[in-house]
Design a protein around this motif. Structure first.
Motif, mmCIF file in Angstrom:
data_model
loop_
_atom_site.group_PDB
_atom_site.id
_atom_site.type_symbol
_atom_site.label_atom_id
_atom_site.label_comp_id
_atom_site.label_asym_id
_atom_site.label_seq_id
_atom_site.Cartn_x
_atom_site.Cartn_y
_atom_site.Cartn_z
ATOM 1 N N ASP A 85 -3.018 5.112 0.043
ATOM 2 C CA ASP A 85 -3.769 3.838 0.540
ATOM 3 C C ASP A 85 -3.862 3.661 2.244
ATOM 4 O OD1 ASP A 85 -4.106 2.878 -1.961
ATOM 5 O OD2 ASP A 85 -2.118 1.940 -1.919
ATOM 6 N N ARG A 102 -5.910 2.929 7.261
ATOM 7 C CA ARG A 102 -6.627 2.705 6.042
ATOM 8 C C ARG A 102 -7.334 3.923 5.640
ATOM 9 N NH1 ARG A 102 -4.809 -1.999 3.637
ATOM 10 N NH2 ARG A 102 -4.639 -3.672 5.176
ATOM 11 N N ARG A 103 -7.247 4.456 4.300
ATOM 12 C CA ARG A 103 -7.944 5.593 4.132
ATOM 13 C C ARG A 103 -9.372 5.064 4.035
ATOM 14 N NH1 ARG A 103 -8.870 6.766 -1.376
ATOM 15 N NH2 ARG A 103 -7.120 5.870 -1.970
ATOM 16 N N THR A 104 -9.709 3.775 3.500
ATOM 17 C CA THR A 104 -11.157 3.254 3.597
ATOM 18 C C THR A 104 -11.628 3.374 5.085
ATOM 19 O OG1 THR A 104 -10.277 1.070 3.548
ATOM 20 C CG2 THR A 104 -10.796 2.004 1.509
ATOM 21 N N HIS A 147 -4.783 -7.604 5.508
ATOM 22 C CA HIS A 147 -5.837 -6.968 5.183
ATOM 23 C C HIS A 147 -7.178 -6.522 6.231
ATOM 24 C CE1 HIS A 147 -4.608 -6.658 0.929
ATOM 25 N NE2 HIS A 147 -4.181 -7.881 0.788
ATOM 26 N N GLN A 207 4.030 -0.365 5.812
ATOM 27 C CA GLN A 207 3.489 -1.268 4.766
ATOM 28 C C GLN A 207 3.344 -2.820 5.384
ATOM 29 O OE1 GLN A 207 6.261 -0.440 1.472
ATOM 30 N NE2 GLN A 207 4.991 0.964 0.516
ATOM 31 N N PRO A 216 0.840 -1.292 0.012
ATOM 32 C CA PRO A 216 -0.142 -0.098 0.008
ATOM 33 C C PRO A 216 0.621 1.250 -0.014
ATOM 34 C CG PRO A 216 0.166 -0.987 2.060
ATOM 35 C CD PRO A 216 0.673 -2.014 1.249
ATOM 36 N N SER A 217 0.337 2.233 -0.703
ATOM 37 C CA SER A 217 0.963 3.815 -0.628
ATOM 38 C C SER A 217 0.743 4.419 0.615
ATOM 39 C CB SER A 217 0.580 4.274 -1.739
ATOM 40 O OG SER A 217 -0.701 4.615 -1.818
#
Length: 289
Positions: A101, A177-179, A127, A121, A17-18
């Motif tokens: 991300d 996490r952005r989400t 996940h 990272q 992930p970025s």
């Protein structure tokens, strides 16, 4: 040849992930250069380094502009949050503006270890992990590496003492996490009276949504122990932010009182060590462009 019985199947390894790094800043000219420089010199480059200036009256913004000119290859972004004074709206503006991300969040006096982005990272390889936090090394205290081990042990203890569903983020060294941020951002507390721990508030809202917080010991950041300069009364008020945050969320679990006691218990011995260390240090030039 494709389809040949002896050909090996193609294995697709997902890209890591970025990672964006968000740094809220208010009158931080004495520390912002070293903070951003540490974010630049990473074993794996950050996707972006965002400094959000919040109505600073000093040269914080000017120093960041000079750094962007000095390191044109680095993705430094200077944003301004001038609608209102406060850490939470400034933090939110940075997290909302970030495009990685994973959104790292540190303080302006943080000094990231060179492998911080790489370890973030790794922490998010699973996940199921929606947020992560790690220990800190106090760079203006003696016996720094011993202090890092002690900080790690204290945080491990806090995890055990706290109720199992509450794994707390630490604002000076955290990533989400952005989400996950998009899921909780509208429900996070504004705390206009500045009475709570904003990082604990984030943790509680993540828990409400069943989003996993991971403690990652290899995700290390340096920070200042300047909080120890507070008087015992002011430090006690700071520690009691735990309780005020719990009450704001109608949480009254006895197990969550333990972190308050542990954090307050380290004040006096750590304050003595800092005083001894400071007395033996030469004067430090502050600020500068």
């Amino acid at each position: 040849m494709p389809g040949h019985p002896d050909s090996e199947p193609t294995i697709h390894v997902p890209a890591p992930p970025s990672v964006s790094i968000v740094i809220p800043a208010y009158n931080e000219e004495s520390v912002i250069r070293q903070c951003v420089t540490a974010a630049i010199y990473q074993s794996v480059p950050a996707h972006e380094i965002i400094v959000v200036d919040n109505l600073s009256k000093d040269s914080t913004a000017q120093i960041v502009r000079h750094l962007a000119e000095e390191y044109p290859e680095s993705p430094i972004r200077l944003l301004t949050q001038d609608r209102e004074q406060g850490l939470i709206p400034t933090r939110n503006h940075g997290l909302d503006s970030a495009t990685g991300d994973v959104l790292g969040r540190i303080d302006a006096d943080s000094l990231l270890e060179p492998d911080w982005v790489e370890e973030v990272q790794r922490a998010f390889t699973d996940h199921a992990v929606q947020a992560a936090t790690g220990p800190v090394v106090y760079y203006d205290m003696p016996m720094r590496r011993f202090g890092l081990k002690a900080d790690d042990k204290v945080r491990q203890l806090l995890l055990k003492l706290s109720s199992h569903e509450y794994h707390f983020l630490f604002g000076s060294n955290m990533a989400i996490r952005r989400t996950a941020w998009e899921t909780i951002r509208d429900s996070t507390c504004r705390d206009e009276n500045d009475e709570m721990h904003e990082d604990i508030d984030l943790s509680l809202h993540l828990a409400e949504h069943g989003l996993k917080v991971q403690y990652w010991p290899e995700m290390v950041s340096g920070m200042s122990a300047r909080r120890l300069e507070d008087s015992p009364k002011d430090y006690r008020y700071y520690v009691q932010r735990f309780d005020r945050t719990y009450k704001a969320h109608n949480i009254r679990k006895i197990a969550l009182k333990a972190p308050m006691a542990v954090v307050f218990s380290v004040y006096f011995p750590a304050k003595l060590l800092r005083a001894i260390h400071s007395a033996n240090q030469p004067p430090v030039k502050r600020g500068g462009v």
